[in-house]
Design a protein around this motif. Structure first.
Motif, PDB file in Angstrom:
ATOM      1  N   UNK A   1       4.256   2.839 156.165  1.00  0.00           N
ATOM      2  CA  UNK A   1       3.665   2.229 157.878  1.00  0.00           C
ATOM      3  C   UNK A   1       2.302   1.833 157.909  1.00  0.00           C
ATOM      4  N   UNK A   2       2.081   0.969 158.787  1.00  0.00           N
ATOM      5  CA  UNK A   2       0.995   0.263 158.868  1.00  0.00           C
ATOM      6  C   UNK A   2       0.648   0.335 160.186  1.00  0.00           C
ATOM      7  N   UNK A   3      -0.334   1.241 159.898  1.00  0.00           N
ATOM      8  CA  UNK A   3      -0.936   0.743 162.425  1.00  0.00           C
ATOM      9  C   UNK A   3      -1.492  -0.843 162.615  1.00  0.00           C
ATOM     10  N   UNK A   4      -1.360  -0.916 163.778  1.00  0.00           N
ATOM     11  CA  UNK A   4      -2.262  -2.292 163.682  1.00  0.00           C
ATOM     12  C   UNK A   4      -2.334  -1.598 165.237  1.00  0.00           C
ATOM     13  N   UNK A   5      -4.241  -1.932 165.597  1.00  0.00           N
ATOM     14  CA  UNK A   5      -4.504  -2.180 167.040  1.00  0.00           C
ATOM     15  C   UNK A   5      -4.208  -3.604 167.266  1.00  0.00           C
ATOM     16  N   UNK A   6      -3.703  -3.119 168.642  1.00  0.00           N
ATOM     17  CA  UNK A   6      -3.721  -4.183 169.932  1.00  0.00           C
ATOM     18  C   UNK A   6      -4.745  -4.527 170.380  1.00  0.00           C
ATOM     19  N   UNK A   7      -5.023  -5.958 169.928  1.00  0.00           N
ATOM     20  CA  UNK A   7      -6.163  -6.830 170.646  1.00  0.00           C
ATOM     21  C   UNK A   7      -5.936  -7.983 171.840  1.00  0.00           C
ATOM     22  N   UNK A   8      -6.370  -8.028 172.380  1.00  0.00           N
ATOM     23  CA  UNK A   8      -6.791  -9.330 173.181  1.00  0.00           C
ATOM     24  C   UNK A   8      -5.915 -10.638 172.304  1.00  0.00           C
TER      25      UNK A   8
ATOM     26  N   UNK B   1      -4.331   6.610 171.532  1.00  0.00           N
ATOM     27  CA  UNK B   1      -3.758   5.202 171.939  1.00  0.00           C
ATOM     28  C   UNK B   1      -3.670   4.151 171.674  1.00  0.00           C
ATOM     29  N   UNK B   2      -4.298   3.797 172.838  1.00  0.00           N
ATOM     30  CA  UNK B   2      -3.720   1.845 172.386  1.00  0.00           C
ATOM     31  C   UNK B   2      -3.205   1.397 171.306  1.00  0.00           C
ATOM     32  N   UNK B   3      -2.146   1.787 170.420  1.00  0.00           N
ATOM     33  CA  UNK B   3      -2.303   1.308 169.085  1.00  0.00           C
ATOM     34  C   UNK B   3      -0.956   1.540 168.960  1.00  0.00           C
ATOM     35  N   UNK B   4       0.389   0.113 168.628  1.00  0.00           N
ATOM     36  CA  UNK B   4       1.644   0.998 167.609  1.00  0.00           C
ATOM     37  C   UNK B   4       1.416   0.339 166.002  1.00  0.00           C
ATOM     38  N   UNK B   5       2.922   1.190 165.991  1.00  0.00           N
ATOM     39  CA  UNK B   5       3.360   1.361 164.453  1.00  0.00           C
ATOM     40  C   UNK B   5       3.843   0.153 164.438  1.00  0.00           C
ATOM     41  N   UNK B   6       4.480  -0.662 163.306  1.00  0.00           N
ATOM     42  CA  UNK B   6       5.890  -1.961 162.959  1.00  0.00           C
ATOM     43  C   UNK B   6       7.083  -0.535 162.555  1.00  0.00           C
ATOM     44  N   UNK B   7       7.810  -1.081 163.044  1.00  0.00           N
ATOM     45  CA  UNK B   7       8.884  -0.099 162.279  1.00  0.00           C
ATOM     46  C   UNK B   7       9.564  -0.867 161.588  1.00  0.00           C
TER      47      UNK B   7
ATOM     48  N   UNK C   1      21.724   3.691 164.927  1.00  0.00           N
ATOM     49  CA  UNK C   1      20.963   4.031 163.682  1.00  0.00           C
ATOM     50  C   UNK C   1      20.107   5.032 163.730  1.00  0.00           C
ATOM     51  N   UNK C   2      19.485   6.881 163.653  1.00  0.00           N
ATOM     52  CA  UNK C   2      18.835   7.605 163.844  1.00  0.00           C
ATOM     53  C   UNK C   2      17.376   6.561 163.082  1.00  0.00           C
ATOM     54  N   UNK C   3      15.982   6.904 164.199  1.00  0.00           N
ATOM     55  CA  UNK C   3      14.767   7.140 163.807  1.00  0.00           C
ATOM     56  C   UNK C   3      14.260   8.099 163.572  1.00  0.00           C
ATOM     57  N   UNK C   4      13.764   8.934 162.415  1.00  0.00           N
ATOM     58  CA  UNK C   4      13.299   9.962 162.791  1.00  0.00           C
ATOM     59  C   UNK C   4      11.454   9.420 163.119  1.00  0.00           C
ATOM     60  N   UNK C   5      10.708   9.748 163.959  1.00  0.00           N
ATOM     61  CA  UNK C   5       9.004   9.577 163.932  1.00  0.00           C
ATOM     62  C   UNK C   5       8.289  10.470 162.868  1.00  0.00           C
ATOM     63  N   UNK C   6       9.119  11.752 162.507  1.00  0.00           N
ATOM     64  CA  UNK C   6       8.361  12.567 161.784  1.00  0.00           C
ATOM     65  C   UNK C   6       8.287  11.946 160.388  1.00  0.00           C
ATOM     66  N   UNK C   7       9.538  11.860 160.086  1.00  0.00           N
ATOM     67  CA  UNK C   7       9.313  11.536 158.911  1.00  0.00           C
ATOM     68  C   UNK C   7       9.834  10.524 158.173  1.00  0.00           C
ATOM     69  N   UNK C   8       9.624   9.436 159.280  1.00  0.00           N
ATOM     70  CA  UNK C   8       9.764   7.709 159.201  1.00  0.00           C
ATOM     71  C   UNK C   8      10.951   7.905 158.752  1.00  0.00           C
ATOM     72  N   UNK C   9      12.137   8.390 158.144  1.00  0.00           N
ATOM     73  CA  UNK C   9      13.650   7.608 157.910  1.00  0.00           C
ATOM     74  C   UNK C   9      14.165   7.308 158.857  1.00  0.00           C
ATOM     75  N   UNK C  10      15.314   6.580 158.644  1.00  0.00           N
ATOM     76  CA  UNK C  10      16.141   5.681 159.044  1.00  0.00           C
ATOM     77  C   UNK C  10      17.229   6.295 158.260  1.00  0.00           C
TER      78      UNK C  10
END
Length: 312
Positions: A1-8, A188-194, A227-236
């Motif tokens: 998974x890649x982190x994306x900072x939300x920019x204007x 912080x103000x950031x997202x992870x695209x699932x 579907x279940x998404x586990x935020x810890x293991x990143x598994x579906x």
């Protein structure tokens, strides 16, 4: 998974999004003007002889408006919902279960949707607001509709969401060609695209007693799978196959999933390895066809959204 900072957003991106929001809004208004209204109902849930039963439905709204997206207060005494009386803009309303009184919470030139009590406040709601520039932003506001403030300042394409904890949201963003499913962290103000490019339903929910997200996966073979998404293991993990193209559901504190199909309320016990969809009540002659649902905190009441004609 890649982190994306939300920019204007830059000017070109903003113009594209504004055009997209205008087209979406025009289509939304046209759809409402051409279709029947949606109404909100309240149904008691209980057990009798070891079986789950439903009481007589109570009609919360009774008009030609768009009344939708119900949500219970933390103590179960109130329902908040979005209402659009004129196909131009919507406001947030409240319904008191004890007094049966309806109050208008917001009265603004903007459109407010998706009310939900904020976990870390006693007296505030989170909402999605369509601002005058047609961007869809995520706000907090007091129960009386005052003091709106941005919770995600640099994101302008929020469609649907659910609270996972005090600082984390599951969000459906109107970007990525068909929408993207994201984990958004306020601090912080950031997202992870699932997920990107669609393929999932609008209904996002926290699974009771866990830190996991649920959503409906729309497979290429036409099957819809909760579907279940586990935020810890990143598994579906698949939880249940929906009986048809159903993307709206709600969880009860009993770990059952509830849906509406052909005017009937069904439940699915996720604790049972051999679970099936079980009919709880036939509401086709009272409520009619319904799709969106919301469960009270105690699991003793369920709010339903009925519709006539094509499902919104």
């Amino acid at each position: 998974m890649k982190f994306y900072d939300i920019a204007p957003t830059n000017n070109r991106t903003m113009k594209i999004r504004i055009l997209t929001f205008i087209l979406l809004s025009l289509n939304l208004s046209l759809a409402f003007s051409q279709s029947s209204s949606t109404e909100i109902w309240l149904v008691d849930l209980g057990t009798k002889d070891g079986k789950q039963v439903a009481g007589t439905p109570i009609r919360v709204t009774d008009n030609d408006f768009y009344d939708n997206q119900p949500c219970f207060s933390k103590d179960g005494s109130m329902i908040w919902y979005a209402s659009m009386p004129d196909t131009i803009q919507s406001d947030i309303y409240s319904y008191n279960l004890k007094t049966k009184e309806i109050k208008q919470v917001t009265s603004t030139p903007e459109s407010e949707y998706q009310p939900y009590p904020i976990p870390f406040y006693k007296d505030k709601l989170s909402i999605v607001r369509v601002d005058m520039d047609r961007a869809q932003r995520f706000y907090e506001l007091s129960f009386d509709g005052s003091e709106p403030a941005l919770l995600i300042p640099n994101e302008d394409s929020v469609a649907y969401y659910c609270w996972m904890n005090d600082t984390t949201l599951g969000t459906y963003m109107l970007n990525g060609g068909g929408g993207s499913l994201q984990q958004f962290d306020l601090i912080p103000q950031q997202s992870i695209i699932l997920m990107q490019y669609g393929g999932f339903g609008r209904c996002l929910a926290k699974i009771p007693g866990s830190a996991n997200l649920s959503y409906v996966l729309k497979n290429s073979d036409g099957k819809y799978v909760l579907t279940k998404f586990d935020f810890v293991s990143q598994e579906r993990m698949p939880l249940a196959e929906m009986p048809g193209e159903i993307e709206d559901y709600c969880w009860g504190p009993d770990m059952k999933v509830y849906i509406g199909k052909d005017g009937k309320l069904f439940s699915y016990d996720t604790r049972n390895e051999n679970a099936k969809w079980i009919e709880v009540a036939d509401l086709s002659k009272t409520v009619g066809t319904f799709y969106r649902l919301a469960m009270s905190p105690k699991g003793d009441k369920i709010a339903l959204v009925s519709y006539k004609g094509q499902r919104p």
